[in-house]
Design a protein around this motif. Structure first.
Motif, PDB file in Angstrom:
ATOM      1  N   VAL A 346      13.358  12.878   7.633  1.00  0.00           N
ATOM      2  CA  VAL A 346      12.075  12.924   8.364  1.00  0.00           C
ATOM      3  C   VAL A 346      11.454  14.314   8.199  1.00  0.00           C
ATOM      4  N   LEU A 347      12.245  15.343   8.460  1.00  0.00           N
ATOM      5  CA  LEU A 347      11.707  16.710   8.378  1.00  0.00           C
ATOM      6  C   LEU A 347      11.272  17.050   6.947  1.00  0.00           C
ATOM      7  N   ALA A 348      12.055  16.612   5.965  1.00  0.00           N
ATOM      8  CA  ALA A 348      11.704  16.931   4.576  1.00  0.00           C
ATOM      9  C   ALA A 348      10.384  16.279   4.179  1.00  0.00           C
ATOM     10  N   SER A 349      10.068  15.169   4.836  1.00  0.00           N
ATOM     11  CA  SER A 349       8.802  14.494   4.536  1.00  0.00           C
ATOM     12  C   SER A 349       7.642  15.143   5.285  1.00  0.00           C
ATOM     13  N   GLY A 350       7.952  15.951   6.278  1.00  0.00           N
ATOM     14  CA  GLY A 350       6.903  16.580   7.089  1.00  0.00           C
ATOM     15  C   GLY A 350       6.153  15.596   7.969  1.00  0.00           C
ATOM     16  N   ARG A 351       6.660  14.376   8.064  1.00  0.00           N
ATOM     17  CA  ARG A 351       5.910  13.355   8.785  1.00  0.00           C
ATOM     18  C   ARG A 351       6.439  13.196  10.207  1.00  0.00           C
ATOM     19  N   ILE A 352       6.106  14.167  11.024  1.00  0.00           N
ATOM     20  CA  ILE A 352       6.481  14.148  12.434  1.00  0.00           C
ATOM     21  C   ILE A 352       5.466  15.010  13.174  1.00  0.00           C
ATOM     22  N   GLY A 353       5.210  14.656  14.422  1.00  0.00           N
ATOM     23  CA  GLY A 353       4.302  15.466  15.228  1.00  0.00           C
ATOM     24  C   GLY A 353       2.842  15.192  14.965  1.00  0.00           C
ATOM     25  N   ARG A 354       2.562  14.092  14.306  1.00  0.00           N
ATOM     26  CA  ARG A 354       1.157  13.700  14.161  1.00  0.00           C
ATOM     27  C   ARG A 354       1.026  12.186  14.215  1.00  0.00           C
ATOM     28  N   GLU A 355      -0.208  11.736  14.365  1.00  0.00           N
ATOM     29  CA  GLU A 355      -0.459  10.320  14.578  1.00  0.00           C
ATOM     30  C   GLU A 355       0.142   9.467  13.457  1.00  0.00           C
ATOM     31  N   ASN A 356       0.764   8.365  13.852  1.00  0.00           N
ATOM     32  CA  ASN A 356       1.368   7.404  12.917  1.00  0.00           C
ATOM     33  C   ASN A 356       2.568   7.961  12.145  1.00  0.00           C
ATOM     34  N   CYS A 357       3.061   9.090  12.559  1.00  0.00           N
ATOM     35  CA  CYS A 357       4.241   9.678  11.918  1.00  0.00           C
ATOM     36  C   CYS A 357       5.276   9.953  12.993  1.00  0.00           C
ATOM     37  N   GLY A 358       6.392   9.274  12.931  1.00  0.00           N
ATOM     38  CA  GLY A 358       7.300   9.431  14.049  1.00  0.00           C
ATOM     39  C   GLY A 358       8.765   9.276  13.736  1.00  0.00           C
ATOM     40  N   TYR A 359       9.529   9.550  14.772  1.00  0.00           N
ATOM     41  CA  TYR A 359      10.978   9.448  14.710  1.00  0.00           C
ATOM     42  C   TYR A 359      11.472   9.138  16.122  1.00  0.00           C
ATOM     43  N   ALA A 360      12.408   8.230  16.231  1.00  0.00           N
ATOM     44  CA  ALA A 360      12.929   7.908  17.565  1.00  0.00           C
ATOM     45  C   ALA A 360      14.252   7.176  17.456  1.00  0.00           C
ATOM     46  N   THR A 361      15.078   7.398  18.459  1.00  0.00           N
ATOM     47  CA  THR A 361      16.217   6.518  18.647  1.00  0.00           C
ATOM     48  C   THR A 361      15.808   5.446  19.641  1.00  0.00           C
ATOM     49  N   ILE A 362      16.444   4.289  19.558  1.00  0.00           N
ATOM     50  CA  ILE A 362      16.098   3.191  20.457  1.00  0.00           C
ATOM     51  C   ILE A 362      17.084   3.212  21.629  1.00  0.00           C
ATOM     52  N   THR A 363      16.571   3.536  22.791  1.00  0.00           N
ATOM     53  CA  THR A 363      17.412   3.647  23.984  1.00  0.00           C
ATOM     54  C   THR A 363      18.035   2.299  24.318  1.00  0.00           C
ATOM     55  N   GLY A 364      19.311   2.324  24.655  1.00  0.00           N
ATOM     56  CA  GLY A 364      19.987   1.070  24.939  1.00  0.00           C
ATOM     57  C   GLY A 364      19.919   0.650  26.387  1.00  0.00           C
ATOM     58  N   GLN A 365      20.229   1.564  27.283  1.00  0.00           N
ATOM     59  CA  GLN A 365      20.323   1.196  28.691  1.00  0.00           C
ATOM     60  C   GLN A 365      19.005   1.445  29.418  1.00  0.00           C
ATOM     61  N   ALA A 366      18.905   0.831  30.584  1.00  0.00           N
ATOM     62  CA  ALA A 366      17.663   0.876  31.356  1.00  0.00           C
ATOM     63  C   ALA A 366      17.144   2.300  31.502  1.00  0.00           C
ATOM     64  N   ASN A 367      18.029   3.199  31.895  1.00  0.00           N
ATOM     65  CA  ASN A 367      17.613   4.579  32.101  1.00  0.00           C
ATOM     66  C   ASN A 367      18.459   5.490  31.213  1.00  0.00           C
ATOM     67  N   GLY A 368      18.703   5.025  30.006  1.00  0.00           N
ATOM     68  CA  GLY A 368      19.509   5.810  29.070  1.00  0.00           C
ATOM     69  C   GLY A 368      18.939   7.195  28.872  1.00  0.00           C
ATOM     70  N   GLN A 369      17.614   7.287  28.881  1.00  0.00           N
ATOM     71  CA  GLN A 369      16.977   8.593  28.690  1.00  0.00           C
ATOM     72  C   GLN A 369      17.056   9.421  29.969  1.00  0.00           C
ATOM     73  N   GLY A 370      16.430   8.939  31.052  1.00  0.00           N
ATOM     74  CA  GLY A 370      16.416   9.713  32.302  1.00  0.00           C
ATOM     75  C   GLY A 370      17.816   9.916  32.850  1.00  0.00           C
ATOM     76  N   GLY A 371      18.700   8.965  32.563  1.00  0.00           N
ATOM     77  CA  GLY A 371      20.044   9.025  33.112  1.00  0.00           C
ATOM     78  C   GLY A 371      20.870  10.164  32.579  1.00  0.00           C
ATOM     79  N   ARG A 372      20.442  10.776  31.473  1.00  0.00           N
ATOM     80  CA  ARG A 372      21.239  11.892  30.964  1.00  0.00           C
ATOM     81  C   ARG A 372      20.510  13.222  31.112  1.00  0.00           C
ATOM     82  N   GLU A 373      19.355  13.189  31.706  1.00  0.00           N
ATOM     83  CA  GLU A 373      18.571  14.414  31.775  1.00  0.00           C
ATOM     84  C   GLU A 373      18.796  15.210  33.049  1.00  0.00           C
ATOM     85  N   HIS A 374      19.333  14.581  34.078  1.00  0.00           N
ATOM     86  CA  HIS A 374      19.260  15.244  35.382  1.00  0.00           C
ATOM     87  C   HIS A 374      20.592  15.412  36.076  1.00  0.00           C
TER      88      HIS A 374
END
Lengths: 749, 215
Positions: A346-374
């Motif tokens: 992704v970084l080598a392509s430079g295609r991140i941080g702008r419209e239609n260019c992205g990267y993401a993991t797909i969260t599995g659990q309901a609060n998989g994201q918030g559940g590890r932040e706090h």
């Protein structure tokens, strides 16, 4: 001490799982609900908006919430039938205490008495063996307020370093990789960025069954002209209609990413300006992938060389792209390396941080994201702060009104906690929203460790498979019985709204935790009156951290259908897309878009190592595990919902016809799958949609049907995620149906 | 209130992920609580995860109604073919046998043919059918022609189907690839011919033998 008090069949008869179907008011035609409650699904990390129909303190059905932007009324079958959990016959409506002679091995106990017994046991263990002798296992399906409270409870009230959570089994490799490369652990883009991408790359993600709403984004991207590349050992439903399918041999993903980068360099499909201005470390990485020629990549990954070249060409020449991955590349003893390999292309392509260019993991659990932040992750404090960082400790300690020196040091991951039980270092355990007996690898070991505990208290709304070993069970709350926030797949903080009151003696989980704290006599900071008070403190605790929630309010969430963090002030709109070139963040302070002091992303050499357990003549087949669409995680909830069980009643082992023929196994045959750790006997499903060297078993079932009897407890050295996706097994046609086939309903164990 | 004549029901098999969300949601619809009027077919699970949601096509001249000896199956003015009228249905199964799409199902317990009525309680009030609302991959879509043209530039809807000598036009549209021609196969095309691929002939011969079309 914490052995299961009676025979499994007796417990099942008393506490289930039994199947619930629509009946009574829920089946009556023309019944008008008292109200519709706008909230979210209680299952996966997409957190689809849904309206619950409520009548007389009962959820009687659902109505699509078409205005909610992410899913626009769409739901998977689990979301449709989730309402059958409420008023379920298996629902725990009173506290239970172990009573081996009682039916099912437990008897109801007064709630206050149960809390008292729990507190006494904790105090006794801590007095005799130290504060660290009590461990806490928490969950990523809890609201963020509850996860915050669990972290504070462990560190301030119990004063133990040993708390970890079941998100450890989910996204930690992605989180660790993201932090190493970007300095922040969050999906970088809203899903809408997929829609304008030239290429959508999906690695190790059974999107159609694990995140079904996402298929609409992927296929709308395809309608808009995107090429879809899917990397998976199985032709999943999302792979069926992709433009390029790469049938990777399980455990070799990093080799593929290195091979793609090799070709990107060879053909100069690189964004040199982006690499120069916004990254560091490319030269070392480029050197490391020199050896990953297409021929070698093909040999290691088991993918045809021409397919690898085609993927590199499409990816390399795209103007816009979106790369996403999930547990398929993360559940490995080198999961972080896999993730870093993905980030590198992704970084080598430079295609991140702008419209239609992205990267993401797909969260599995309901609060998989918030559940590890706090703060319930063993090494983190609220705001995604590091527990080992003195400045971070000082900030949170001030909010908590304690001395930084009083905060414990980082603990260990949840699997290591069981190893500590083995060594007698942890003797008491509190679990909430976690079913390790099904969800941890090598679960015969987990069972022995539960048996070894001096005291175990489980908080849950059903008697899950692990809670059968508890000394005390405290009746917790369903998602619709409480309110709070969760953070969904795109990093958007959304609001869960209360629809009904908990029945009987069941309590909201935050009340139960505070009741235990009060009974121990350590109420400092544990006297919240409601979840809003917890959220307001969480906002202060997160202020200035990477995961800054300080500018998010419940009202702002509801007015905007969610707010993406970081959101550092109340007049801040939130941050749907990370790393926009003009963006600022608290770490870089205008030096650049990435969350390091110099604002630059890091390329990391992604080293290939084979899986911990390679196949051999004794165990010649690769086992990989995963999910089916009608079941969720350890099945505590979904194995009780009749229509969902009927959809996929029991685990089956998927076998390619070539392998099946060699083994003399036919469709529907009872087949024993054995690894070095255990064996299960399940029916065979013969399909050409899996690699011939690999078999697949879904992991939602327990006991004699648990795929995690087979899996290996090898862990990634950085993220500590277990290697669920690869172990060595042998298969044989069973001589007879297993005993359980006559005794148990399909959903039971 | 009738179903708006600007709204159409579209099925896109290419998008079906086999999740059965439609099946589960259909059983929540208020007019037929607890019963699902849509079902899911695997084309050949051994070969592929390809699935297809099967829903009433709401034919302009519904064969099910034409063969009904009791005149129990009514088509509303807005083109929705409805479940058999309970007082009239004699559970003879004629409709089940005659429907070329394999849709009507006989509920033997109730002695009543039940089928999709396009969520008449919802669509007649301006809502979308439950299955098309929840379908996570939007293999089922309910909306205008303009919407579908905008959303699916690579596909086009068809609503003309041929079964032997019978040509059927339907209210429900099936999405097919825009560039592909739609072939209407004749079963005789696949029957034994010494010049054809022998393996294919064997398969077809075996199939036809099972079907007692040839002896």
């Amino acid at each position: 001490m914490a052995q299961q008090p009676t025979a499994t069949l007796d417990i099942i008869e008393q506490f289930g799982p039994h199947l619930a179907f629509s009946s009574g008011t829920r089946l009556d035609r023309g019944v008008e609900p008292d109200r519709l409650v706008k909230t979210h699904c209680c299952f996966c990390g997409q957190q689809c908006g849904i309206q619950l129909k409520v009548k007389d303190n009962e959820v009687i059905g659902f109505e699509p919430w078409e205005e909610f932007p992410f899913n626009q009324g769409m739901l998977c079958p689990k979301g449709v039938k989730r309402y059958l959990q409420g008023s379920h016959p298996d629902r725990l409506v009173s506290a239970q205490e172990r009573a081996p002679n009682a039916p099912g091995g437990f008897r109801p106990i007064d709630y206050i008495a149960a809390i008292r017994r729990t507190a006494d046991a904790i105090q006794k263990i801590q007095a005799e063996h130290g504060n660290g002798a009590v461990g806490v296992l928490s969950g990523a399906s809890l609201t963020t307020e509850k996860t915050y409270l669990m972290g504070k409870f462990a560190r301030v009230c119990l004063k133990t370093p040993f708390i970890d959570y079941n998100g450890r089994l989910c996204m930690v490799s992605a989180g660790a990789g993201n932090k190493k490369a970007f300095g922040i652990d969050r999906a970088a883009n809203p899903w809408s960025d997929m829609l304008g991408a030239d290429v959508v790359w999906i690695s190790g993600a059974n999107v159609a069954e694990c995140a079904p709403i996402t298929t609409n984004y992927v296929w709308q991207a395809r309608e808009n002209g995107a090429k879809i590349i899917v990397v998976d050992p199985r032709i999943t439903p999302i792979a069926r209609t992709c433009d390029l399918f790469l049938p990777v041999k399980p455990g070799r993903d990093v080799a593929l990413f290195n091979g793609i980068l090799h070709l990107m360099i060879e053909h100069d499909w690189l964004d040199h300006e982006f690499i120069e201005k916004h990254t560091i470390g490319f030269e070392a990485l480029a050197e490391s992938v020199r050896e990953w020629t297409p021929a070698r990549t093909a040999e290691v990954t088991g993918i045809a060389e021409k397919s690898i070249r085609q993927a590199a060409e499409w990816w390399g020449q795209a103007k816009t792209s979106f790369l996403t991955h999930a547990r398929g590349i993360e559940h490995h003893s080198h999961g972080v390396q896999n993730v870093l390999g993905a980030i590198n292309i992704v970084l080598a392509s430079g295609r991140i941080g702008r419209e239609n260019c992205g990267y993401a993991t797909i969260t599995g659990q309901a609060n998989g994201q918030g559940g590890r932040e706090h703060g319930q992750k063993c090494d983190q404090l609220p705001g995604a702060r590091d527990l080992a960082n003195p400045e971070h400790r000082a900030h949170v300690a001030k909010v908590w009104d304690v001395s930084p020196d009083d905060l414990p040091e980082p603990g260990v991951d949840c699997y290591e906690m069981f190893r500590k039980i083995e060594r007698g270092e942890i003797r008491g355990l509190i679990s909430i929203c976690f079913n390790p007996l099904v969800s941890l690898p090598d679960n015969n070991f987990i069972q022995r460790m539960l048996d070894k505990l001096d005291f175990y208290v489980a908080i849950d709304f059903f008697l899950n498979d692990t809670a059968r070993h508890a000394d005390i069970v405290l009746p917790g709350s369903l998602q619709e019985e409480d309110e709070g926030v969760v953070t969904q797949i795109e990093g958007k903080v959304i609001k869960i709204n209360k629809a009904v009151d908990p029945p009987g003696d069941a309590r909201q989980d935050w009340r139960i935790i505070q009741d235990i704290a009060a009974a121990i006599g350590r109420t400092h900071g544990m006297t919240f009156q409601n979840p809003r008070e917890i959220f307001d403190e969480l906002r202060r605790a997160s202020k200035g951290g990477v995961a800054d929630y300080s500018g998010i309010t419940w009202e702002k969430i509801e007015a905007n259908y969610g707010i993406c963090w970081p959101c550092p002030s109340e007049d801040h709109p939130g941050t749907p897309r990370l790393f926009e070139l003009c963006s600022d963040n608290p770490i870089a302070k205008v030096a650049g878009p990435f969350y390091f002091p110099d604002g630059k992303a890091r390329f990391n050499v992604a080293e290939y190592t084979p899986p911990t357990e390679e196949v051999d003549s004794e165990f010649p087949v690769i086992l990989t595990t995963g999910r089916v669409v009608s079941q969720f995680l350890s099945g505590t909830q979904t194995r009780r919902i009749g229509p969902l069980v009927e959809q996929y009643p029991e685990p089956r082992v998927e076998i390619h016809p070539q392998l099946a023929q060699r083994l003399g196994i036919k469709e529907g045959d009872w087949t024993t799958v054995a690894s070095r750790r255990g064996e299960i006997t399940v029916r065979a499903q013969i399909v050409k949609t899996i690699r011939p060297d690999t078999v697949f078993v879904p992991y939602h079932w327990a006991g004699v049907k648990s795929a995690n009897r087979l899996t290996i407890s090898a862990q990634d050295p950085i993220s500590k995620i277990p290697e669920y996706k690869v172990c060595a097994v042998r298969l044989a046609k069973a001589t007879a149906a297993p005993e359980y086939a006559d005794q148990l309903e399909p959903q039971q164990s | 209130m009738p179903v708006p004549d600007t709204k159409y029901f579209f099925i896109d098999p290419n998008r079906c992920i086999g999740c059965e969300s439609c099946v589960q949601a259909c059983s929540e619809c208020d007019t037929h609580k607890g019963h699902s009027m849509i079902h899911l077919e695997y084309v050949n699970r051994r070969e592929s995860p390809q699935t297809l949601p099967v829903v009433c096509m709401h034919c302009d001249s519904p064969t099910c109604a034409e063969v009904c000896p009791a005149d129990a199956i009514k088509r509303t003015e807005d083109g929705v073919v409805q479940t058999a009228r309970k007082p009239r249905c004699i559970a003879c199964n004629n409709c089940v046998l005659a429907c070329p799409f394999g849709v009507p199902k006989m509920d033997t317990h109730m002695e009543l043919m039940m089928k999709c009525d396009m969520c008449y309680d919802r669509t007649s009030e301006g809502k979308r059918p439950m299955c098309a609302t929840v379908c996570p991959s939007q293999a089922l879509f309910f909306g205008t022609r303009e919407q579908i043209a905008d959303l699916r530039p690579r596909s086009r809807p068809i609503n003309e189907f041929k079964f032997g000598e019978q040509t059927i036009h339907t209210k429900v549209r099936m999405m097919v690839p825009r560039e592909a021609t739609v072939n209407h196969l004749d079963v005789t095309d696949g029957m034994f011919d010494s010049g054809d691929d022998p393996q294919a002939d064997d398969m077809m011969a075996a199939t036809l033998y099972e079907l007692p079309i040839i002896s």
